[in-house]
Scaffold this motif. Structure first.
Motif, PDB file in Angstrom:
ATOM      1  N   ILE G  11       0.838  -1.204   0.000  1.00  0.00           N
ATOM      2  CA  ILE G  11       0.000   0.000   0.000  1.00  0.00           C
ATOM      3  C   ILE G  11       0.872   1.253   0.000  1.00  0.00           C
ATOM      4  O   ILE G  11       1.784   1.370   0.839  1.00  0.00           O
ATOM      5  CB  ILE G  11      -0.934   0.007   1.234  1.00  0.00           C
ATOM      6  N   CYS G  16      -2.609   7.258   0.548  1.00  0.00           N
ATOM      7  CA  CYS G  16      -3.823   6.668   1.135  1.00  0.00           C
ATOM      8  C   CYS G  16      -4.610   7.710   1.918  1.00  0.00           C
ATOM      9  O   CYS G  16      -4.056   8.491   2.678  1.00  0.00           O
ATOM     10  CB  CYS G  16      -3.454   5.503   2.055  1.00  0.00           C
ATOM     11  N   LYS G  17      -5.897   7.711   1.692  1.00  0.00           N
ATOM     12  CA  LYS G  17      -6.756   8.671   2.384  1.00  0.00           C
ATOM     13  C   LYS G  17      -7.565   8.025   3.508  1.00  0.00           C
ATOM     14  O   LYS G  17      -8.462   8.647   4.080  1.00  0.00           O
ATOM     15  CB  LYS G  17      -7.704   9.331   1.386  1.00  0.00           C
ATOM     16  N   GLY G  18      -7.288   6.752   3.729  1.00  0.00           N
ATOM     17  CA  GLY G  18      -7.976   6.079   4.819  1.00  0.00           C
ATOM     18  C   GLY G  18      -9.464   5.910   4.600  1.00  0.00           C
ATOM     19  O   GLY G  18     -10.258   5.916   5.539  1.00  0.00           O
ATOM     20  N   CYS G  19      -9.851   5.712   3.363  1.00  0.00           N
ATOM     21  CA  CYS G  19     -11.283   5.680   3.071  1.00  0.00           C
ATOM     22  C   CYS G  19     -11.934   4.350   3.468  1.00  0.00           C
ATOM     23  O   CYS G  19     -13.155   4.238   3.539  1.00  0.00           O
ATOM     24  CB  CYS G  19     -11.530   5.942   1.589  1.00  0.00           C
ATOM     25  N   GLU G  20     -11.126   3.335   3.662  1.00  0.00           N
ATOM     26  CA  GLU G  20     -11.589   2.021   4.104  1.00  0.00           C
ATOM     27  C   GLU G  20     -12.340   1.234   3.048  1.00  0.00           C
ATOM     28  O   GLU G  20     -12.931   0.195   3.341  1.00  0.00           O
ATOM     29  CB  GLU G  20     -12.468   2.129   5.376  1.00  0.00           C
ATOM     30  N   LEU G  21     -12.319   1.703   1.819  1.00  0.00           N
ATOM     31  CA  LEU G  21     -13.006   0.929   0.790  1.00  0.00           C
ATOM     32  C   LEU G  21     -12.312  -0.412   0.563  1.00  0.00           C
ATOM     33  O   LEU G  21     -12.970  -1.442   0.372  1.00  0.00           O
ATOM     34  CB  LEU G  21     -13.073   1.710  -0.528  1.00  0.00           C
ATOM     35  N   CYS G  22     -10.991  -0.394   0.595  1.00  0.00           N
ATOM     36  CA  CYS G  22     -10.270  -1.660   0.420  1.00  0.00           C
ATOM     37  C   CYS G  22     -10.639  -2.621   1.545  1.00  0.00           C
ATOM     38  O   CYS G  22     -10.826  -3.813   1.320  1.00  0.00           O
ATOM     39  CB  CYS G  22      -8.757  -1.411   0.375  1.00  0.00           C
ATOM     40  N   ALA G  46      -4.245   2.861   5.446  1.00  0.00           N
ATOM     41  CA  ALA G  46      -4.523   1.423   5.447  1.00  0.00           C
ATOM     42  C   ALA G  46      -3.222   0.641   5.634  1.00  0.00           C
ATOM     43  O   ALA G  46      -2.139   1.100   5.264  1.00  0.00           O
ATOM     44  CB  ALA G  46      -5.199   1.028   4.137  1.00  0.00           C
ATOM     45  N   CYS G  62      -9.768   0.739  -4.873  1.00  0.00           N
ATOM     46  CA  CYS G  62      -9.063   1.890  -4.267  1.00  0.00           C
ATOM     47  C   CYS G  62      -9.118   3.091  -5.214  1.00  0.00           C
ATOM     48  O   CYS G  62      -8.573   3.066  -6.307  1.00  0.00           O
ATOM     49  CB  CYS G  62      -7.604   1.552  -3.964  1.00  0.00           C
ATOM     50  N   PRO G  63      -9.770   4.174  -4.804  1.00  0.00           N
ATOM     51  CA  PRO G  63      -9.928   5.328  -5.691  1.00  0.00           C
ATOM     52  C   PRO G  63      -8.622   6.081  -5.860  1.00  0.00           C
ATOM     53  O   PRO G  63      -8.524   6.950  -6.724  1.00  0.00           O
ATOM     54  CB  PRO G  63     -10.941   6.217  -4.955  1.00  0.00           C
ATOM     55  N   ASP G  64      -7.632   5.733  -5.047  1.00  0.00           N
ATOM     56  CA  ASP G  64      -6.398   6.503  -5.105  1.00  0.00           C
ATOM     57  C   ASP G  64      -5.225   5.690  -5.616  1.00  0.00           C
ATOM     58  O   ASP G  64      -4.073   6.123  -5.516  1.00  0.00           O
ATOM     59  CB  ASP G  64      -6.132   7.118  -3.734  1.00  0.00           C
ATOM     60  N   CYS G  66      -3.658   3.180  -4.644  1.00  0.00           N
ATOM     61  CA  CYS G  66      -2.598   3.032  -3.639  1.00  0.00           C
ATOM     62  C   CYS G  66      -2.088   1.601  -3.528  1.00  0.00           C
ATOM     63  O   CYS G  66      -1.096   1.353  -2.838  1.00  0.00           O
ATOM     64  CB  CYS G  66      -3.117   3.412  -2.245  1.00  0.00           C
ATOM     65  N   ILE G  67      -2.842   0.650  -4.126  1.00  0.00           N
ATOM     66  CA  ILE G  67      -2.545  -0.746  -3.800  1.00  0.00           C
ATOM     67  C   ILE G  67      -1.920  -1.478  -4.973  1.00  0.00           C
ATOM     68  O   ILE G  67      -2.405  -1.412  -6.104  1.00  0.00           O
ATOM     69  CB  ILE G  67      -3.841  -1.467  -3.355  1.00  0.00           C
TER      70      ILE G  67
END
Ligand SMILES: Cc1ncc(C[n+]2csc(CCOP(=O)(O)OP(=O)(O)O)c2C)c(N)n1
Ligand SMILES: Cc1ncc(C[n+]2csc(CCOP(=O)(O)OP(=O)(O)O)c2C)c(N)n1
Ligand code: SF4
Ligand code: SF4
Ligand code: SF4
Ligand code: SF4
Ligand code: SF4
Ligand code: SF4
Ligand SMILES: [Mg+2]
Ligand SMILES: [Mg+2]
Lengths: 79, 351, 257, 181, 351, 257, 79, 181
Positions: G11, G16-22, G46, G62-64, G66-67
């Motif tokens: 990650i 990471c914005k910490g959105c928790e979608l993952c 995350a 992940c919208p960003d 990051c993964i």
């Protein structure tokens, strides 16, 4: 019951634009353009030549509300 | 009771207190609080709030509502106001009342959402087509904003003319204490032109179309005569310490506040500086300004633009005194410090 | 011997500026008759479009405002919201409604504004001298499609009723024609119904009237009427597209065929 | 008195809330107040700052070019505003997210690891209230209770449940100042 | 070879000869012949003609076409031009070239379809929002119309700025003999900003959004500097018999022609009258006009409006000479006879 | 051990300004992947909307112009007509496309302009802070419907795909979602297809992406995704509304249900 | 055929914005927020905690972007 | 020479065609010409008029306030333009549709029952060409053949078939003038 008179129409010729829609709509060929006259709008207006059965088609289609239909029955709406 | 409110919220509340019951608008920063406030409040006061599909629809809804006799308004920010120009020209041509709030932002084009004053020309010269003028009011504090928007409705009704209020991103979003004072209801001419169905009276038509040139010219003359009356009666401005001033700072809205601040500093330094603040941008206070500047040695115009009101200052002052200009663009606000520097430079180099 | 009522009270007995044989005159009369029959002339407000019908107020005797081109539905929204007791209608051409005013009609319909729109579709811009309208037929020649409307450059005719029928709010949508006496009778009923629903405060009502523009089509009025039946009705089938007031919703097109 | 404040950080750090709370509270202390929000280049996740003025006298310009106090909550804000403090003014820095390199001379630099402490308190978003506690303590604007009294005007309805945590964070700030200075 | 053409037709043909291959427009009287001409001709020259759904769509199509490097234009008349104001502001803010023809008609609102000059303010002061200016050209004969529209494309490309041409209902619909002279192709700066896909070069962005205030201000300064260059280099005007004139008639477009006619009559009567005709309305020929008027005793401004250009005349002439105004509205054209009468009155009563 | 390709070449490896969990980021990536896979990055021109995606050009690495609010389809028309060899796309939000830009999208689609529109529907105005969009659901609370969207005042959500499907010209219209990995896979295929059809010069292609706005919906990103599936998809059924390239036209809605 | 190594993810925590979608997308609960860290964005990013089966869901959602997912098979597209 | 003309009537009477034909023909006679159409209050079925100037010299104003010749084809046009004839000028009136009451003094009044004659010829729309025949004869602008030569430039394609009738109408006008005056 007295004998009903024949229906007929009257045309407000000074408002008539000579579009011939009444002519093409009349099932009985009761209307034609009066080529002997040029009205104030510069056109030959429509003329009633007889034979009306009172169907109201000419009146319905005239875009210039030039036609009044006379018949013996009670006043009917235009449609 | 004092409330801490944003300019947008406070002016929205004031509009409602002025009897505005029909609001039509489309979101745009930095005026969104205005629209949102209306959305919350209108249902509470039995008014109508419509978020229109566009700015164009909004201004044409205002036109319809005004034609029906409602106190109606719309608000937007620069690009949205550009879209309303056709509608504003129609409203002026119809001689209908309407209030339009422009919370100006940086331009041209999409620009940004910071405060600016680049729409002065558009507001005062009519961004729309044809000969008309909007009455243009420019508040400089939140409190004044609440008062001027109420005046706007009265002026619109009095003259059957669109009234524009020029606010800006700062004025709209800043918070200040504000107090809503109950106002006596102004005497208004009867609305004998509105459409309500012709029951019991002559049929009415509201239109700006006069296909015959002499008729359209006659209609235009009526409008022009009305505008002349407005020029005679409705000019407003504020002066501060102009009596003995060598240099007159001229600014409206946000720029006036910073000019006043600069004036304080300059006075403390012994510089004789005054401030002239136009409150009506149209009709512009030509005469008053020319008299004030003639008594001084020079004028410094401060704007958040490349220089627009400065043209009106030229028209007022002509060649009688030198006119200097200090402008910032792109959402930058000329600070008191910058104005002081500019003024000092004029004092030391030009006077 | 009695005259059948032919000149409605809501219509001034004057000569119109319309060309000989233009359908606008028929549509005006039908509106006037509906207002008469509903007895609402006194509380009606008309919104005139920009188009040949811009002078509508010279003919229909009701309080009227002239809207900006295409914006009649927005103006009507403002009017009706202030005067819910008034009967408000817009009268719009195909350039006005289906081109520049696309957004305004769609959103007014979508809000279910309580007014009536009479949409006169003559497949052309009449007033400005015969340019292509959104409803101009494929291959139809106009001032701005001198070689005929080509789908590759100008696309296809837009069907307003079908488009509005994708919205949930409209209460009544019908397409009619004024090409023959029989069709005019039907058109009259539709226009009456639209206004009547408004009187009953049901919601947004919309009647599209397939009409003609003999002048800019370059045809005699009777030929124009024929052409509208033979060509326009193929693309714009007549019928009811929405009638929330009818017992059963007949959403199929071409219902009268 | 006249106190001119700049608060800056990124969206979500409660910068605007902090500024408004100060202005609102001080208005009720019969001061003249102004508050200007300013959203940074991006409206989402971008930077944000506000100018607050609290004064005994009428306020002409609501704009703060020379601040009595600057509060910066993230690094970009530090770079942008560190030189906006007047000589002798106060610069409060959220050291959890700011490395205060090259601090301006002649100002009082106050380092508060607000975000870290807030995170330890279970909510990074409370950093603003921790800073408020410190700030009010240093400047002695008013009794902290006045801020507590103001909270319900901002945190109504569903947000009411955050009031205790906010108060606690202010207290934490006060405490922090008292123990560190 | 001379052809008898309407102004609208002739200018459309000239635009095509100037290399315009992308036309986007919406019908409106009295400019319809222009659009219709484009519809006929564009397919013949391999160009694109689109009758857009609205004036707004048209101006935004022009923006897209210009961004892609095409020589693009639109045309309309007053209300339609009002609708384009947001788009024009965007084009100016994007620094894109564009040519916009306004065949002015009577206003405000729907007005009528007769010739007028009520959109002068809108044209020269930017009816849109923010700090920008359009170059504004005003032909007075059909022949000149064909030449100026060709210049318009070159100016637009040279400065990457919108160029407005102010015609009017008369200019557009009258017929005059016209000759299309082949012009040498002007040297143009390379279009190194256009979007073509980034193949083989740096990626490009065209925008007017600069969310950071300093960046938007810097962008605005670039625009303002460009505008100053235009003011220096592109001023155009025509004078006739001003050398010994006591009274200078000032008018543009249609009004200039009638003023010239009036001048002939007045000269025949022994009145020393000259004519000053601004060709660029922005940049306005302030200096030249001020010099001409200073040599005379007074000026008479003739407009088909309530008085709009007269403001620019004031800005030029200041208080140095008396300025008189004669205007007609509503589609009325001040006739030579009327101008003669007005001038006679000035000679007998005011000089 | 190899990494699966996760960062498309056409996407700058930067942090976006979007809120945590915002669907714009996912949609951007899918576009970038489609451009990569078609190998057209070098000849693509993007048209950015006014909306949260106004800064799209900071993320998608192609020539880009920023359109006026709602006018992206007009701007794209101008671009594509001048550069028929370029791949042109607009990326638009629901305010941009379905409110102020209603006329522009309908008429560009109706002309069958050869560009692609990616329509991100998040049922709200994100950028301006959460006002009602035309696609806002009934009863949904927003800044401008603080008491929930009421059909009586604001009407019903507008369905863009359904409306555009009443036009003859559009070549491909599909509605997808980015709420779950499976839906994202399908969205990816649709976006690829839309661009691919453009590469093949077929005509106008349109993909509506049901997305979220956790910030203005006041929900956590996972909750927002769930809400979009449970509520938005009821009103906006996913599926193909037009695919002239498919063997059989599946014009029924909700085809994937 | 050699034994395949277990898949895993990495990650990019600074984006990471910490959105928790993952987190909500992972079928195996392999990801959680790292509350011990606040990244430069001011959020808890995350963190991969193990157990990955290589399904790619986290990466897809992940919208960003990051993964990054590592697994032994040939490179597969993200969808 | 300088001849300033106003033609007026209603739409459909061929007013504009008449004006354009004169301007076009005279341009090819190497004259300076201008032609201004002006549509009346209604664009459909309304009145229409045009100004034509034919001159040896350059024309500044294309506008005709004082006409050498005024041609009026219907009553409203007569009322509107009868006083626009210069003293000594020519006023041609279509007496089929105009009753020339109160004619201006000091002008030459020419009465032509053009519409009636055209109607007799089978097409009321030919009245304009009858008038042209008369007018050209009176003013002697040019050989009528020049007008005939110009007709194909206006009546191309499907309209070509109207050329003979137009010529005939011009001839009729010439004849009419010759027999009546
Ligand atoms: C903003 C604006 N654009 C254009 C026009 C010009 N215009 C007047 S009527 C019209 C179209 C008329 O066509 P339609 O709506 O179909 O009505 P019709 O005349 O065919 O009945 C146009 C484009 C205008 N007046 N205002
Ligand atoms: C002419 C104009 N009107 C309004 C705005 C303000 N504005 C900016 S973005 C936006 C709407 C954004 O909503 P949407 O299109 O749904 O995009 P999202 O942010 O939700 O992705 C509005 C109204 C503008 N910039 N220009
Ligand atoms: S009423 Fe019928 S039959 Fe009688 S004239 Fe009219 S159309 Fe002919
Ligand atoms: S339909 Fe009416 S206007 Fe037409 S010819 Fe018959 S009577 Fe005359
Ligand atoms: S131009 Fe066409 S629509 Fe207009 S009045 Fe004439 S026939 Fe009717
Ligand atoms: S406001 Fe909504 S749409 Fe905009 S970036 Fe944030 S979550 Fe996304
Ligand atoms: S690839 Fe699948 S299993 Fe592995 S971490 Fe991501 S979501 Fe969980
Ligand atoms: S989905 Fe991406 S941004 Fe969101 S928490 Fe997971 S890694 Fe971070
Ligand atoms: Mg039409
Ligand atoms: Mg949205």
């Amino acid at each position: 019951m007295p004998e009903t008179k024949k229906p007929y129409i009257e045309i407000v010729t000074d408002r008539c634009k000579g579009c011939e829609l009444c002519i093409s709509a009349c099932p009985k060929d009761c209307i034609e353009l009066d080529t002997s006259v040029v009205n104030a709008k510069g056109v030959n207006p429509a003329k009633y030549v007889g034979g009306c059965i009172g169907c109201g088609s000419c009146m319905l289609i005239c875009p210039d509300v030039c036609i009044e239909l006379y018949k013996e029955e009670k006043i009917q709406k235009s449609a | 009771m004092k409330q801490l409110m944003t300019g947008n919220d406070a002016m929205a509340e004031a509009a409602i207190q002025a009897g505005c019951r029909y609001y039509f608008g489309y979101p745009i920063t930095p005026q969104n609080e205005f629209t949102a406030y209306m959305a919350r409040r209108m249902p509470q006061v039995g008014g109508v709030f419509i978020q229109s599909e566009s700015e164009i629809a909004a201004i044409n809804m205002v036109m319809g509502a005004a034609a029906a006799g409602g106190r109606a308004m719309t608000s937007s920010s620069s690009p949205g106001i550009s879209l309303k120009q056709e509608g504003i020209s129609y409203i002026a041509g119809d001689q209908l009342p309407a209030v339009i709030l422009n919370v100006m932002r940086g331009g041209p084009g999409l620009g940004n959402i910071a405060p600016a004053q680049g729409d002065y020309f558009q507001a005062t010269r009519g961004g729309g087509h044809g000969d008309y003028r909007c009455i243009v009011l420019a508040p400089s504090t939140v409190q004044e904003g609440t008062e001027l928007i109420q005046d706007a409705f009265d002026l619109a009704d009095k003259y059957r003319n669109p009234v524009l209020i020029l606010s800006d991103g700062r004025m709209g979003q800043m918070m200040e204490p504000v107090e809503f004072k109950p106002r006596p209801k102004a005497e208004m001419p009867p609305k004998d032109y509105i459409l309500t169905g012709k029951k019991g009276r002559e049929r009415r038509i509201i239109r700006s179309l006069y296909l015959k040139e002499p008729e359209l010219e006659a209609w235009n003359k009526i409008i022009q005569e009305k505008l002349m009356k407005i020029e005679e009666n409705e000019v407003r401005y504020e002066t501060r310490m102009v009596e003995d001033a060598d240099l007159v700072l001229i600014g409206y809205g946000t720029c006036a506040r910073n000019s006043k601040e600069a004036m304080r500093t300059l006075r403390e330094k012994g510089r004789k500086v005054g401030v002239f603040r136009p409150i009506t941008l149209w009709p512009f206070p030509y005469t008053a300004l020319s008299e004030v500047v003639k008594k001084a040695r020079a004028a410094l115009v401060v704007e958040m633009s490349a220089g627009q009101m400065v043209e009106d200052v030229y028209l007022a002052v002509k060649d009688t005194r030198p006119i200097f200009f200090y402008g910032r663009m792109g959402g930058q606000v000329p600070s008191a410090t910058e104005i002081v520097q500019k003024a000092e430079k004029i004092f030391t180099e030009k006077l | 011997m009695q005259t059948t009522k032919s000149h409605p009270k809501s219509l001034f007995p004057v000569s119109t500026h319309y060309c000989a044989g233009c359908g606008h005159g028929i549509a005006h009369r039908l509106i006037a008759e509906a207002l008469d029959e509903l007895g609402v002339q006194d509380r009606t407000i008309g919104v005139a479009p920009v188009g040949c019908a811009v002078l509508m107020y010279n003919y229909i005797d009701v309080d009227t405002i002239e809207a900006a081109h295409g914006r009649a539905p927005a103006t009507a929204t403002g009017l009706k919201r202030v005067r819910p007791d008034c009967i408000v209608f817009t009268y719009q051409g195909d350039g006005d409604l289906a081109a520049i005013g696309t957004a305004e009609i769609i959103h007014a319909a979508n809000r279910g504004e309580h007014f009536t729109t009479i949409f006169l579709n003559n497949a052309i811009y009449g007033m400005t001298g015969g340019q292509m309208a959104p409803t101009t037929l494929v291959d139809q020649k106009t001032e701005t499609t001198p070689y005929g409307r080509k789908p590759s450059n100008e696309g296809f005719p837009i069907k307003a009723c079908e488009m509005l029928a994708t919205l949930d709010a409209p209460y009544y949508i019908e397409r009619v024609s004024v090409a023959t006496p029989a069709k005019i009778r039907r058109a009259k009923k539709a226009i009456f119904k639209a206004f009547n629903y408004q009187v009953e405060e049901r919601g947004f009502t919309f009647v599209e009237v397939i009409s003609t523009c003999p002048t800019n089509w370059g045809m005699s009025p009777p030929d124009a009427m024929k052409w509208s039946v033979e060509h326009m009705e193929k693309v714009f089938p007549l019928g009811v597209f929405r009638d929330k007031g009818a017992e059963k919703d007949r959403t199929e097109t071409g219902a009268d065929k | 008195m006249k106190e001119k404040i700049i608060c800056a950080g990124f969206g979500g750090q409660g910068i605007m809330f902090l500024g408004k709370l100060v202005a609102f509270t001080m208005m009720h202390e019969d001061k003249h107040v102004t508050y200007i929000p300013s959203y940074g280049p991006e409206m989402r996740g971008g930077t944000a700052n506000c100018n607050v003025i609290v004064s005994d006298d009428e306020i002409d310009s609501p704009m703060v070019d020379e601040a009595d106090t600057v509060i910066v909550m993230n690094q970009p804000s530090y770079e942008k505003f560190k030189n906006s403090v007047r000589p002798g003014g106060l610069l409060i820095v959220n050291t959890s997210l700011v490395n205060p390199v090259d601090p301006p001379e002649n100002v009082r630099l106050l380092e508060v690891p607000a975000t870290r402490i807030a995170n330890e308190m279970g909510n990074v978003r409370l950093a603003n209230m921790i800073i408020l506690g410190v700030y009010n303590k240093v400047r002695g604007l008013t009794d902290k209770q006045k801020f507590f009294d103001a909270l319900p005007s901002f945190l109504g309805g569903k947000k009411e449940r955050f009031i205790p945590a906010n108060k606690e964070a202010v207290n934490k700030g006060v405490e922090l100042y008292e123990t560190t200075s």
